[in-house]
Design an enzyme around this catalytic site. Structure first.
Site, PDB file in Angstrom:
ATOM      1  N   ASN A 122      -6.569  -6.842  16.572  1.00 13.01           N
ATOM      2  CA  ASN A 122      -7.601  -7.710  16.860  1.00 13.01           C
ATOM      3  C   ASN A 122      -7.309  -9.138  17.180  1.00 13.01           C
ATOM      4  OD1 ASN A 122      -9.964  -9.248  16.000  1.00 13.01           O
ATOM      5  ND2 ASN A 122     -10.132  -8.864  13.975  1.00 13.01           N
ATOM      6  N   TRP A 123      -7.274  -9.508  18.368  1.00  8.02           N
ATOM      7  CA  TRP A 123      -7.193 -10.791  18.879  1.00  8.02           C
ATOM      8  C   TRP A 123      -8.013 -11.897  18.503  1.00  8.02           C
ATOM      9  CZ3 TRP A 123      -4.791  -9.169  24.321  1.00  8.02           C
ATOM     10  CH2 TRP A 123      -3.466  -8.398  24.159  1.00  8.02           C
ATOM     11  N   LYS A 124      -8.902 -11.721  17.857  1.00  8.89           N
ATOM     12  CA  LYS A 124      -9.851 -12.810  17.422  1.00  8.89           C
ATOM     13  C   LYS A 124     -10.306 -13.920  18.378  1.00  8.89           C
ATOM     14  CE  LYS A 124      -8.360 -11.640  12.841  1.00  8.89           C
ATOM     15  NZ  LYS A 124      -7.803 -12.335  11.371  1.00  8.89           N
ATOM     16  N   HIS A 141     -16.513  -7.425  10.359  1.00  3.91           N
ATOM     17  CA  HIS A 141     -15.155  -7.830  10.038  1.00  3.91           C
ATOM     18  C   HIS A 141     -15.458  -8.864   9.028  1.00  3.91           C
ATOM     19  CE1 HIS A 141     -11.634 -10.319  10.218  1.00  3.91           C
ATOM     20  NE2 HIS A 141     -10.975  -9.371  10.601  1.00  3.91           N
ATOM     21  N   GLU A 159     -14.508 -11.969   8.803  1.00  2.00           N
ATOM     22  CA  GLU A 159     -14.988 -13.193   9.162  1.00  2.00           C
ATOM     23  C   GLU A 159     -16.457 -13.220   9.673  1.00  2.00           C
ATOM     24  OE1 GLU A 159     -11.316 -13.349  11.968  1.00  2.00           O
ATOM     25  OE2 GLU A 159     -10.245 -13.497  10.009  1.00  2.00           O
ATOM     26  N   GLU A 209     -10.206  -3.974   4.668  1.00  2.00           N
ATOM     27  CA  GLU A 209      -9.536  -5.292   4.691  1.00  2.00           C
ATOM     28  C   GLU A 209     -10.067  -6.222   3.549  1.00  2.00           C
ATOM     29  OE1 GLU A 209      -8.466  -6.307   9.121  1.00  2.00           O
ATOM     30  OE2 GLU A 209     -10.366  -6.787   8.708  1.00  2.00           O
ATOM     31  N   GLY A 227      -5.026 -12.784   7.046  1.00  2.00           N
ATOM     32  CA  GLY A 227      -4.327 -14.116   7.501  1.00  2.00           C
ATOM     33  C   GLY A 227      -3.738 -14.993   6.454  1.00  2.00           C
ATOM     34  N   SER A 276      -2.704  -9.013   7.057  1.00  6.37           N
ATOM     35  CA  SER A 276      -1.019  -9.490   7.045  1.00  6.37           C
ATOM     36  C   SER A 276      -0.451  -8.258   7.034  1.00  6.37           C
ATOM     37  CB  SER A 276      -0.686 -10.033   5.426  1.00  6.37           C
ATOM     38  OG  SER A 276      -1.581 -11.231   5.452  1.00  6.37           O
ATOM     39  N   GLY A 315      -4.118  -8.227  12.613  1.00  5.17           N
ATOM     40  CA  GLY A 315      -4.703  -9.772  13.423  1.00  5.17           C
ATOM     41  C   GLY A 315      -3.263 -10.480  13.883  1.00  5.17           C
ATOM     42  N   GLY A 316      -3.134 -11.415  13.156  1.00  3.20           N
ATOM     43  CA  GLY A 316      -1.805 -12.309  13.636  1.00  3.20           C
ATOM     44  C   GLY A 316      -0.752 -11.674  14.284  1.00  3.20           C
TER      45      GLY A 316
HETATM   46  P1  PGA Z   1      -4.361 -10.508   9.830  1.00  2.00           P
HETATM   47  O1  PGA Z   1      -5.828 -10.248  10.226  1.00  2.00           O
HETATM   48  O2  PGA Z   1      -3.422  -9.392  10.222  1.00  2.00           O
HETATM   49  O3  PGA Z   1      -3.936 -11.797  10.542  1.00  2.00           O
HETATM   50  O4  PGA Z   1      -4.388 -10.681   8.420  1.00  2.00           O
HETATM   51  C1  PGA Z   1      -6.414  -8.975   9.925  1.00  2.00           C
HETATM   52  C2  PGA Z   1      -7.589  -8.721  10.751  1.00  2.00           C
HETATM   53  O5  PGA Z   1      -8.177  -9.685  10.392  1.00  2.00           O
HETATM   54  O6  PGA Z   1      -8.060  -7.778  11.006  1.00  2.00           O
END
Ligand code: PGA
Length: 254
Positions: free
Chosen positions: A11-13, A97, A99, A169, A175, A215, A236-237
């Site tokens: 997920n490149w957000k 998600h 967010e 999640e 994050g 994470s 994500g990251g």
């Molecule tokens: P993260 O994000 O790996 O940076 O914790 C995961 C996500 O939000 O899908």
């Protein structure tokens, strides 16, 4: 379970311009060439979808949107619909998600409408669920997961030909560098699968992939994947660098 093909999703957000996304996707494609038995997904920004789809064409890498609107078209300034995603080259879409829930007013009701619209379009929905830190501390994790799973799938009759992926999640792990322990994640995944069984029946629930997100890194993917009910990861990251994303995708070699 052997019958569920693992999925590793990036997920490149709100990172990478279309040009940068295309270059990174090409690198991922090159780095994971020859890896078998794992579905790889990349979710760039909306505007990055065509470049990523072009870069990974022919590789089997799945391209996804990070969100969508439930209506196919209309006066909804700033929104993108399922047919638009499909035409741009996506075959999958992340829905709900945390967010989106936290910053953009996503609710179980809007998640439900979006899952329905994605399935109708033939997109594979990745429906995200997960508790906050306060909810976990208050002992409400299972209650929250039950509500999100039931609410997201309310009134939808699932069929084997139009599957869904669920991503667990925990909000406190996204994050933050705090990962759920493999045991904590397994416990939540097993609970989600039981809830899915009550909603869609045991056999469909057993066929449904449940990804862990929060994470995930090259250093912790193998121990997570070793758990029975963890069928992949939403990253994500650590998916932003092609090299670390590829190491996660190659989790069997860790
Ligand atoms: P993260 O994000 O790996 O940076 O914790 C995961 C996500 O939000 O899908």
């Amino acid at each position: 379970m052997d019958t569920r093909t693992p999925m590793i999703a990036g997920n490149w957000k709100m990172h990478k311009t279309p040009q940068e996304a295309g270059v990174a996707a090409q690198k991922v494609k090159d780095l994971v060439k020859g890896v078998e038995g794992v579905d790889v997904m990349i979710a760039p920004s909306f505007v990055g979808i065509p470049a990523v789809a072009a870069a990974v064409a022919g590789s089997g890498i799945i391209v996804a949107g990070q969100n969508m609107h439930w209506e196919p078209q209309g006066a909804y300034t700033g929104e993108v619909s399922a047919p638009m995603l499909a035409d741009a080259g996506a075959t999958c879409v992340i829905i709900g998600h945390s967010e989106r829930r936290q910053y953009f007013g996503e609710t179980d009701d809007t998640v439900n409408k979006k899952v329905r619209a994605a399935l109708a379009q033939g997109l594979l929905p990745v429906m995200c669920v997960g508790e906050s830190e306060e909810e976990r501390d208050a002992g409400k994790t299972f209650e929250v997961l039950d509500r999100q799973v039931a609410g997201g799938l309310e009134g939808i009759s699932m069929t084997p030909d139009k599957p869904l992926v669920v991503a667990y999640e925990p909000v406190w792990a996204i994050g933050t560098g705090k990962t759920a322990t493999p045991d904590q994640a397994q416990e939540a995944h097993a609970h989600i699968r039981e809830k899915l069984a009550s909603v869609m029946g045991k056999s469909l629930a057993n066929a449904t992939r449940i990804l862990y997100g929060g994470s995930v890194k090259p250093g912790n993917i193998a121990e997570l994947m070793a758990k029975d009910d963890i069928d992949g990861a939403l990253v994500g990251g650590a998916s932003l660098q092609p090299e670390s994303f590829a190491r996660i995708i190659r989790f069997r070699e860790q």
